[in-house]
Design a protein around this motif. Structure first.
Motif, short mmCIF file in Angstrom:
data_model
loop_
_atom_site.label_atom_id
_atom_site.label_comp_id
_atom_site.label_asym_id
_atom_site.label_seq_id
_atom_site.Cartn_x
_atom_site.Cartn_y
_atom_site.Cartn_z
N PHE A 179 0.75 -1.27 0.06
CA PHE A 179 0.02 -0.07 -0.02
C PHE A 179 0.81 1.52 -0.18
N PHE A 180 0.39 2.45 -0.64
CA PHE A 180 1.14 3.45 -0.72
C PHE A 180 0.14 4.82 -0.94
N ALA A 181 0.53 5.55 -0.14
CA ALA A 181 -0.43 6.93 -0.08
C ALA A 181 0.60 8.14 -0.26
N ALA A 182 0.28 8.90 -1.19
CA ALA A 182 1.22 10.28 -1.41
C ALA A 182 0.04 11.54 -1.48
N LYS A 183 0.71 12.62 -1.43
CA LYS A 183 -0.04 13.95 -1.51
C LYS A 183 0.58 14.55 -2.39
N LYS A 184 -0.07 15.31 -3.52
CA LYS A 184 0.40 16.08 -4.56
C LYS A 184 -0.24 17.52 -4.41
N SER A 185 0.58 18.50 -4.12
CA SER A 185 -0.17 19.82 -3.80
C SER A 185 0.57 20.87 -4.79
N LYS A 186 -0.38 22.01 -4.96
CA LYS A 186 0.00 23.00 -5.83
C LYS A 186 -0.79 24.19 -5.79
N ASP A 187 -0.43 25.21 -5.22
CA ASP A 187 -1.08 26.36 -5.29
C ASP A 187 -2.53 26.24 -4.42
N GLY A 188 -2.72 25.51 -3.28
CA GLY A 188 -3.92 25.43 -2.58
C GLY A 188 -4.35 24.23 -2.92
N GLN A 189 -4.28 23.70 -4.02
CA GLN A 189 -4.74 22.10 -4.54
C GLN A 189 -4.18 21.28 -3.94
N GLU A 190 -4.95 20.14 -3.40
CA GLU A 190 -4.24 18.96 -2.90
C GLU A 190 -5.22 17.69 -3.18
N ILE A 191 -4.39 16.93 -3.80
CA ILE A 191 -4.84 15.24 -4.19
C ILE A 191 -4.11 14.41 -3.65
N VAL A 192 -4.87 13.47 -2.97
CA VAL A 192 -4.27 12.10 -2.31
C VAL A 192 -4.24 11.13 -3.35
#
Length: 236
Positions: A179-192
């Protein structure tokens, strides 16, 4: 990384990441396989600089290097053949989906080699130049090929519409044996981005309610990731 030394290219194929990616979801041409997301997927998502892709510090391009992620090109064995070598076609299309989802979550340019979007394979049992070349098809797909094609089209749509995926900062949230979980962030946008490589569903708390980008459905703070799949949860 060596090919980008000095004042070389601003981008080239990220072979080290590609080999780790196919180790995770199939095997290398050398038959190397296995490993855990902590060491494989975590490397794939590291910044170009952390991987050693950079120009000299006194060059204006020093922090603007963008390696290209892929799972197949003409000089390598098709991903579909590597899946067959290891799994004898077991869960063949699911393995394509979860591998291609990693490309969608990657910061930087990506390449989807023709035919990977339908799970095409050449049937080769050896590695070597041009073994990935096939005739290419744009129609007459089987139901499984069409399903994968539509899935990849959706992946590319959500990647295009969410800058955090293609140009965001990576933060590792969790990593276990499957299992792997990561967060991608850019200018207030966040996607897990969540990857489940086990044989049963796994629940994970992303910290807030959100939206499943692949389905458009609203989600609670705890989401269930089906076996052998990946999901994208937009929390902000």
């Amino acid at each position: 990384p060596g090919s980008a030394a000095g004042y070389g290219l601003r981008s080239c194929f990220d072979f080290p990441s590609r080999y780790k990616l196919v180790q995770m979801f199939a095997m290398e041409e050398s038959k190397k396989k296995g490993g855990e997301p902590l060491t494989l997927l975590d490397y794939v998502f590291k910044s170009a600089k952390d991987k050693g892709y950079n120009h000299p510090s006194n060059d204006i391009r020093s922090d603007n290097y963008v390696p290209n992620l892929f799972i197949t090109n003409h000089d390598l064995v098709r991903f579909g053949d590597l899946v067959t070598w290891k799994y004898q076609n077991n869960e063949y299309y699911k393995r394509h989906k979860v591998a291609l989802s990693t490309l969608a979550a990657y910061t930087g340019p990506i390449t989807i080699y023709y035919g990977d979007e339908i799970g095409e394979k050449s049937g080769t049992t050896i590695s070597g130049d041009n073994v990935a070349r096939t005739g290419g098809r744009i129609s007459d797909f089987s139901s499984e090929e069409q399903d994968l094609h539509d899935y990849v089209a959706k992946l590319m749509t959500i990647r295009n519409e969410n800058e955090a995926l293609w140009d965001g900062t990576y933060t590792k949230l969790d990593s276990r044996s499957n299992f792997f979980a990561a967060k991608k962030s850019k200018d207030g946008q966040e996607i897990v981005y969540l990857v489940n490589y086990s044989g049963s569903s796994i629940s994970y708390n992303v910290g807030s309610s959100g939206t499943d980008l692949m389905t458009g459905n609203s989600t609670s703070s705890t989401v269930s990731v089906p076996a052998l799949s990946a999901i994208f949860i937009k929390t902000r």
